[in-house]
Structure formats: structure tokens, C-alpha cells
Design a protein around this motif. Sequence first.
Motif, PDB file in Angstrom:
ATOM      1  N   TYR A   6     -15.791   3.287  -7.683  1.00  0.00           N
ATOM      2  CA  TYR A   6     -15.340   2.537  -8.798  1.00  0.00           C
ATOM      3  C   TYR A   6     -15.309   3.510 -10.060  1.00  0.00           C
ATOM      4  CZ  TYR A   6     -16.683  -1.718  -6.149  1.00  0.00           C
ATOM      5  OH  TYR A   6     -16.996  -2.543  -5.186  1.00  0.00           O
ATOM      6  N   HIS A   7     -14.109   3.251 -10.824  1.00  0.00           N
ATOM      7  CA  HIS A   7     -14.015   4.197 -12.114  1.00  0.00           C
ATOM      8  C   HIS A   7     -14.375   3.073 -13.385  1.00  0.00           C
ATOM      9  CE1 HIS A   7     -12.013   7.304  -9.966  1.00  0.00           C
ATOM     10  NE2 HIS A   7     -12.051   6.551  -8.969  1.00  0.00           N
ATOM     11  N   TYR A  11     -16.649   7.419 -15.957  1.00  0.00           N
ATOM     12  CA  TYR A  11     -17.631   7.522 -14.679  1.00  0.00           C
ATOM     13  C   TYR A  11     -16.901   7.212 -13.464  1.00  0.00           C
ATOM     14  CZ  TYR A  11     -21.560   7.923 -18.286  1.00  0.00           C
ATOM     15  OH  TYR A  11     -22.088   8.346 -19.515  1.00  0.00           O
ATOM     16  N   GLU A  12     -17.544   7.850 -12.574  1.00  0.00           N
ATOM     17  CA  GLU A  12     -16.954   7.318 -11.134  1.00  0.00           C
ATOM     18  C   GLU A  12     -18.316   7.263 -10.216  1.00  0.00           C
ATOM     19  OE1 GLU A  12     -13.812   9.622  -8.591  1.00  0.00           O
ATOM     20  OE2 GLU A  12     -15.768  10.237  -7.477  1.00  0.00           O
ATOM     21  N   LEU A  13     -18.452   5.986  -9.761  1.00  0.00           N
ATOM     22  CA  LEU A  13     -19.370   5.516  -8.863  1.00  0.00           C
ATOM     23  C   LEU A  13     -19.057   5.252  -7.409  1.00  0.00           C
ATOM     24  CD1 LEU A  13     -22.466   4.550  -8.828  1.00  0.00           C
ATOM     25  CD2 LEU A  13     -21.523   2.206  -9.135  1.00  0.00           C
ATOM     26  N   ASP A  14     -19.545   6.107  -6.406  1.00  0.00           N
ATOM     27  CA  ASP A  14     -19.047   6.282  -5.118  1.00  0.00           C
ATOM     28  C   ASP A  14     -20.270   5.518  -4.247  1.00  0.00           C
ATOM     29  OD1 ASP A  14     -18.844   6.997  -2.318  1.00  0.00           O
ATOM     30  OD2 ASP A  14     -18.001   8.620  -2.796  1.00  0.00           O
ATOM     31  N   THR A  15     -19.888   4.247  -4.076  1.00  0.00           N
ATOM     32  CA  THR A  15     -20.981   3.464  -3.304  1.00  0.00           C
ATOM     33  C   THR A  15     -21.251   4.009  -2.081  1.00  0.00           C
ATOM     34  OG1 THR A  15     -19.195   1.543  -2.958  1.00  0.00           O
ATOM     35  CG2 THR A  15     -20.379   1.497  -5.076  1.00  0.00           C
ATOM     36  N   GLY A  16     -20.370   4.264  -1.306  1.00  0.00           N
ATOM     37  CA  GLY A  16     -20.653   5.046   0.108  1.00  0.00           C
ATOM     38  C   GLY A  16     -21.663   6.021  -0.014  1.00  0.00           C
ATOM     39  N   ARG A  17     -21.297   7.291  -0.873  1.00  0.00           N
ATOM     40  CA  ARG A  17     -22.344   8.328  -0.868  1.00  0.00           C
ATOM     41  C   ARG A  17     -23.656   7.908  -1.902  1.00  0.00           C
ATOM     42  NH1 ARG A  17     -17.482  10.767  -1.201  1.00  0.00           N
ATOM     43  NH2 ARG A  17     -16.896  11.937   0.804  1.00  0.00           N
ATOM     44  N   ARG A  18     -23.588   6.851  -2.631  1.00  0.00           N
ATOM     45  CA  ARG A  18     -24.338   6.394  -3.567  1.00  0.00           C
ATOM     46  C   ARG A  18     -24.436   7.759  -4.739  1.00  0.00           C
ATOM     47  NH1 ARG A  18     -29.536   5.907  -0.384  1.00  0.00           N
ATOM     48  NH2 ARG A  18     -30.395   4.999  -2.141  1.00  0.00           N
ATOM     49  N   GLY A  24     -16.177  14.177 -13.441  1.00  0.00           N
ATOM     50  CA  GLY A  24     -16.241  15.002 -12.319  1.00  0.00           C
ATOM     51  C   GLY A  24     -17.329  15.890 -11.957  1.00  0.00           C
ATOM     52  N   ARG A  25     -18.441  15.657 -12.950  1.00  0.00           N
ATOM     53  CA  ARG A  25     -19.800  16.414 -12.599  1.00  0.00           C
ATOM     54  C   ARG A  25     -20.854  15.279 -12.129  1.00  0.00           C
ATOM     55  NH1 ARG A  25     -20.489  20.615 -17.488  1.00  0.00           N
ATOM     56  NH2 ARG A  25     -18.469  21.749 -17.182  1.00  0.00           N
ATOM     57  N   ARG A  26     -21.579  15.564 -11.061  1.00  0.00           N
ATOM     58  CA  ARG A  26     -22.465  14.490 -10.587  1.00  0.00           C
ATOM     59  C   ARG A  26     -23.410  14.319 -11.598  1.00  0.00           C
ATOM     60  NH1 ARG A  26     -25.535  14.869  -4.592  1.00  0.00           N
ATOM     61  NH2 ARG A  26     -26.920  12.800  -5.026  1.00  0.00           N
ATOM     62  N   VAL A  27     -23.889  13.117 -11.907  1.00  0.00           N
ATOM     63  CA  VAL A  27     -24.975  12.784 -12.551  1.00  0.00           C
ATOM     64  C   VAL A  27     -26.157  12.274 -11.671  1.00  0.00           C
ATOM     65  CG1 VAL A  27     -25.975  11.193 -14.252  1.00  0.00           C
ATOM     66  CG2 VAL A  27     -23.335  11.554 -14.252  1.00  0.00           C
ATOM     67  N   ARG A  28     -27.430  13.252 -11.952  1.00  0.00           N
ATOM     68  CA  ARG A  28     -28.517  13.055 -11.049  1.00  0.00           C
ATOM     69  C   ARG A  28     -29.304  11.791 -11.610  1.00  0.00           C
ATOM     70  NH1 ARG A  28     -27.933  16.224  -6.535  1.00  0.00           N
ATOM     71  NH2 ARG A  28     -27.024  18.357  -7.301  1.00  0.00           N
ATOM     72  N   VAL A  29     -29.626  10.701 -10.694  1.00  0.00           N
ATOM     73  CA  VAL A  29     -30.104   9.594 -10.746  1.00  0.00           C
ATOM     74  C   VAL A  29     -30.883   9.242  -9.668  1.00  0.00           C
ATOM     75  CG1 VAL A  29     -29.833   7.219 -11.809  1.00  0.00           C
ATOM     76  CG2 VAL A  29     -28.135   8.811 -11.974  1.00  0.00           C
ATOM     77  N   GLU A  30     -32.079   8.632 -10.091  1.00  0.00           N
ATOM     78  CA  GLU A  30     -32.930   8.189  -8.759  1.00  0.00           C
ATOM     79  C   GLU A  30     -32.336   7.343  -7.922  1.00  0.00           C
ATOM     80  OE1 GLU A  30     -36.026   6.637 -11.577  1.00  0.00           O
ATOM     81  OE2 GLU A  30     -36.332   5.267 -10.025  1.00  0.00           O
ATOM     82  N   PRO A  31     -32.514   7.225  -6.437  1.00  0.00           N
ATOM     83  CA  PRO A  31     -32.042   6.298  -5.722  1.00  0.00           C
ATOM     84  C   PRO A  31     -31.961   4.965  -6.117  1.00  0.00           C
ATOM     85  CG  PRO A  31     -33.057   8.162  -4.600  1.00  0.00           C
ATOM     86  CD  PRO A  31     -33.533   8.271  -5.869  1.00  0.00           C
ATOM     87  N   GLN A  32     -33.054   4.536  -6.291  1.00  0.00           N
ATOM     88  CA  GLN A  32     -33.150   2.978  -6.899  1.00  0.00           C
ATOM     89  C   GLN A  32     -32.279   2.507  -7.847  1.00  0.00           C
ATOM     90  OE1 GLN A  32     -37.076   1.613  -7.371  1.00  0.00           O
ATOM     91  NE2 GLN A  32     -37.180   0.707  -5.333  1.00  0.00           N
ATOM     92  N   ALA A  33     -32.229   3.227  -8.962  1.00  0.00           N
ATOM     93  CA  ALA A  33     -31.342   3.110 -10.153  1.00  0.00           C
ATOM     94  C   ALA A  33     -29.609   2.882  -9.404  1.00  0.00           C
ATOM     95  CB  ALA A  33     -31.430   4.245 -11.086  1.00  0.00           C
ATOM     96  N   VAL A  34     -29.356   3.885  -8.889  1.00  0.00           N
ATOM     97  CA  VAL A  34     -28.206   3.974  -8.010  1.00  0.00           C
ATOM     98  C   VAL A  34     -27.665   2.894  -7.474  1.00  0.00           C
ATOM     99  CG1 VAL A  34     -26.628   5.300  -6.742  1.00  0.00           C
ATOM    100  CG2 VAL A  34     -27.859   6.517  -8.147  1.00  0.00           C
ATOM    101  N   VAL A  41     -22.145  -3.348 -10.073  1.00  0.00           N
ATOM    102  CA  VAL A  41     -20.684  -3.076 -10.145  1.00  0.00           C
ATOM    103  C   VAL A  41     -20.132  -3.897  -9.060  1.00  0.00           C
ATOM    104  CG1 VAL A  41     -18.956  -1.386  -9.761  1.00  0.00           C
ATOM    105  CG2 VAL A  41     -21.091  -0.792 -11.132  1.00  0.00           C
ATOM    106  N   ARG A  42     -20.769  -3.945  -7.881  1.00  0.00           N
ATOM    107  CA  ARG A  42     -20.169  -4.877  -6.761  1.00  0.00           C
ATOM    108  C   ARG A  42     -19.864  -6.415  -7.310  1.00  0.00           C
ATOM    109  NH1 ARG A  42     -23.426  -1.957  -2.461  1.00  0.00           N
ATOM    110  NH2 ARG A  42     -22.376  -0.270  -1.699  1.00  0.00           N
ATOM    111  N   HIS A  43     -20.849  -6.738  -7.841  1.00  0.00           N
ATOM    112  CA  HIS A  43     -21.080  -8.204  -8.240  1.00  0.00           C
ATOM    113  C   HIS A  43     -20.746  -8.674  -9.594  1.00  0.00           C
ATOM    114  CE1 HIS A  43     -22.628  -9.314  -4.213  1.00  0.00           C
ATOM    115  NE2 HIS A  43     -23.391  -8.131  -4.378  1.00  0.00           N
ATOM    116  N   ARG A  44     -19.832  -7.790 -10.295  1.00  0.00           N
ATOM    117  CA  ARG A  44     -19.463  -7.743 -11.849  1.00  0.00           C
ATOM    118  C   ARG A  44     -18.833  -9.216 -12.183  1.00  0.00           C
ATOM    119  NH1 ARG A  44     -16.176  -4.648  -8.810  1.00  0.00           N
ATOM    120  NH2 ARG A  44     -13.991  -4.679  -9.054  1.00  0.00           N
TER     121      ARG A  44
END
Length: 404
Positions: A6-7, A11-18, A24-34, A41-44
Motif C-alpha cells: 500500500y502507498h 509511505y509504503e506499507l508492505d503487508t507481506g514483509r510487514r 524508500g527508507r525503512r522505518v523501524r517499528v515494533e511488530p505489533q504496531a506494524v 489499512v486493509r480494512h480502511r
Amino acid sequence: MDGAVYHFGQYELDTGRRQLSHDGRRVRVEPQAVDLLCHLVRHRDRVVPGSELIGLMGQGRTVSEAALATCLRTARQAIGDSGARQEFIRTVRRRGYQFVGPATVAPFVQPAVPVAASSTARAEADHEVIRFCRSADGTRIAYATSGEGPPLMKTANWMTHLDLDRTTPMWAHWFDALTRGRQLIRYDERGCGLSEWAPAGFTLDDLVDDLDSVAGAVGLARFPLLGVSQGGAVAVAYAARHPERVSRLVLTAAYARGQLVRAASDAERDAAEVDLNIARAGWRSQDSSYLRYFASQFLADSTPAEWDAFAAYQRQTTSPANGLRFIEEFARIDVSAIAHRVTCPTLIIHSRDDARVPVSQALELAALIPDSRLVLLESRNHLFTAAEPAWPAFLSHLDTFLSE
């Protein structure tokens, strides 16, 4: 792990790789928040209740509202939002949370892997695009096309989520196999997955219209149709009403009449009502013991852990209210009076000991539909699993029938 990308904004959110990226730069976020962000986003298309997000975080464990608030704050900070600046995640008072930022979805592209015997099939399956169309009553329907080759349309059934199905053990092997040498077209039923969760109607006519709208959006003039479980009744109705559109019909784990309709005696009617009342209570409360029992009817030979995974998947695909609505509607579905109008060659495949839909329903379909052939396979599962001998047998019969 496959999934949509999703764009929104920068921001870009890759739901497969979480993974979340910014410019273009990865944002470090804890897994539960991702995970929470992916779910929103899926249920927007709807407001997600806080209880649903707590269930997502807990995975069977107790999670407090304070923990949810912390996780939401982390997710918001990661995408430049805050409690005051709600550009992407909006709090809807007393109802829950909704992702409101404009978002576009792109197919997930599998990274390069060493060439193996199955690499061609995997590459075909990975060419997937999710799009949206409108049904006759305006309901938004999500559909996806995968693979290359002659088309095969699969009707929606209990339960699907286009963005999750290819990573779910109960469905992943279906799509890997059905996209080998074909273009598979599938869609989420109204009320679940990426389709609209609050449709105006939920009749058989509505479901047939949904199928027709997807066929029109893809540009299919004539095509083979696969109906699984209650999707079989929809497929029968469509083939009966549009004989010029359906070239071949495949029905598996299907039935012509729902449980309440086919009850022929007082005892059977009482049993059907009891089953429906238990389902009402179980879906409203989301009782884990009921959901496990329900899963065991679909996957009779699976483990309790696999039943729990099935139950968790269902929670992601629809709301408890819609789940109950599905059960009630399909208990009353009936295409027995129009099945004789199906004119195309029809293949009916069923498990001999299906725990969800008795084999008698396959026999009834075979008797109702002219030019049909019946294949019974040794299995207790309502949905064939990848590990059982019935699965390759099912594929062999399917491939032979479609290539005739």
C-alpha cells in the motif's frame, strides 16, 4: 510471505514483509504496531472497533486498553500522525478507529529465488493485481487476477480475504495450483475481505450480481466457473441464469439447499435450529470453543492448533455480525428449483465424509443438473488440505475436465 503493498503519502506499507518505508527508507517499528497498521489499512473501508484490535494484538492473550493506546500511538508516530493530527488514522468516538488517508494498492512482487521445479508456477501465481468494481446495487467488490493462460473464475465462499489468502495454509495450495497455466479470477464476497462490509442487501440475487460484475470488469465473455462450498449454490444460480457465459461448471463441497431448507422432518428441523442458535451465540461472543468446533467442521483431520489458526483467520476476514449473517443466509439458500437449467458440462467433486456438508448434497446436485458427473474422494475435510491424498486427486479431475 505474500501480501499487498500500500502507498499513502510518502509511505509504503508492505503487508507481506510487514515493513513500513518512508521515501524508500525503512522505518523501524515494533511488530505489533506494524500489524495494527496493516489491519487498519486493509480494512480502511470501515471503522475498526477497539475490541477487534485488542483481539489482533492478543492472539488469545488478554490485552488491556492501555496497551492498545500505546500501540496506536506508536503506529501513528511511525507515519507522522498523532492524537491531534489524524491525517491517516482517525479516532471515531465510541466506535473505534479508521484509516482515512488516501491509499493505493499494488501487487506484491516475490523476490528472486533460485530456479526450482515449482518456480514457474510460483512466478505465474505472483502476477496478481487487486482491483475494485461495483455490483448492481453499488456495493464495492474487490477482485484479483493471478497467473497467465485461459481464465478460471472462482466464486466467493466462506471466508476469503484477497490480501491474506495466499499466505493462509487453508487456501495457499489452492491458489498455487489453480494458477498453473491459467488466469485465476477470484473475489471477496460482499461483507468480508476487501469488499464492502456493510452492503445494502445480502440475497442470492445480490451474490449472483457480484459474480456478474466481476466477470464484466475483467472482460470475460465465456468462462469455466468453480464453485466451492456455498459458492457452489451461487455458481449454479449464475450458470442457470447465464448459460451463454459459463462454458464448464465445477462444484466441490457444494450444496443446492441450505441446512434449514433441506431439513425434511421435525427432528432435522429442530437440529438445524439448534445448530443455528449455537452459531448465533458463538459468533456474537466469539467464544473460542465454538470457533474451534466450527473450524473442525471445515478441516476435520487438522490439529487443534490449525483450528485455532482458522478461527483467527476468520476474525480477520469479517465482523462477528457479518459472520452470523453469512451463516443465517446460507442456511436458507436454495437453488434446487433452477439447477435443471444448467446446460454446460458439470463436474461435482465431494468428500465422502464431509463433516460440514453431507455427501447427500453432492448426490442431489448430480441428480438435479443435466450432463453432470460425480466424483467422490476419500476425505473427511470440507476443504481439501495440501497434505491429504484427495488433494492431488481433486486437481487431476479438475485439470482433465477443464482441458476436455
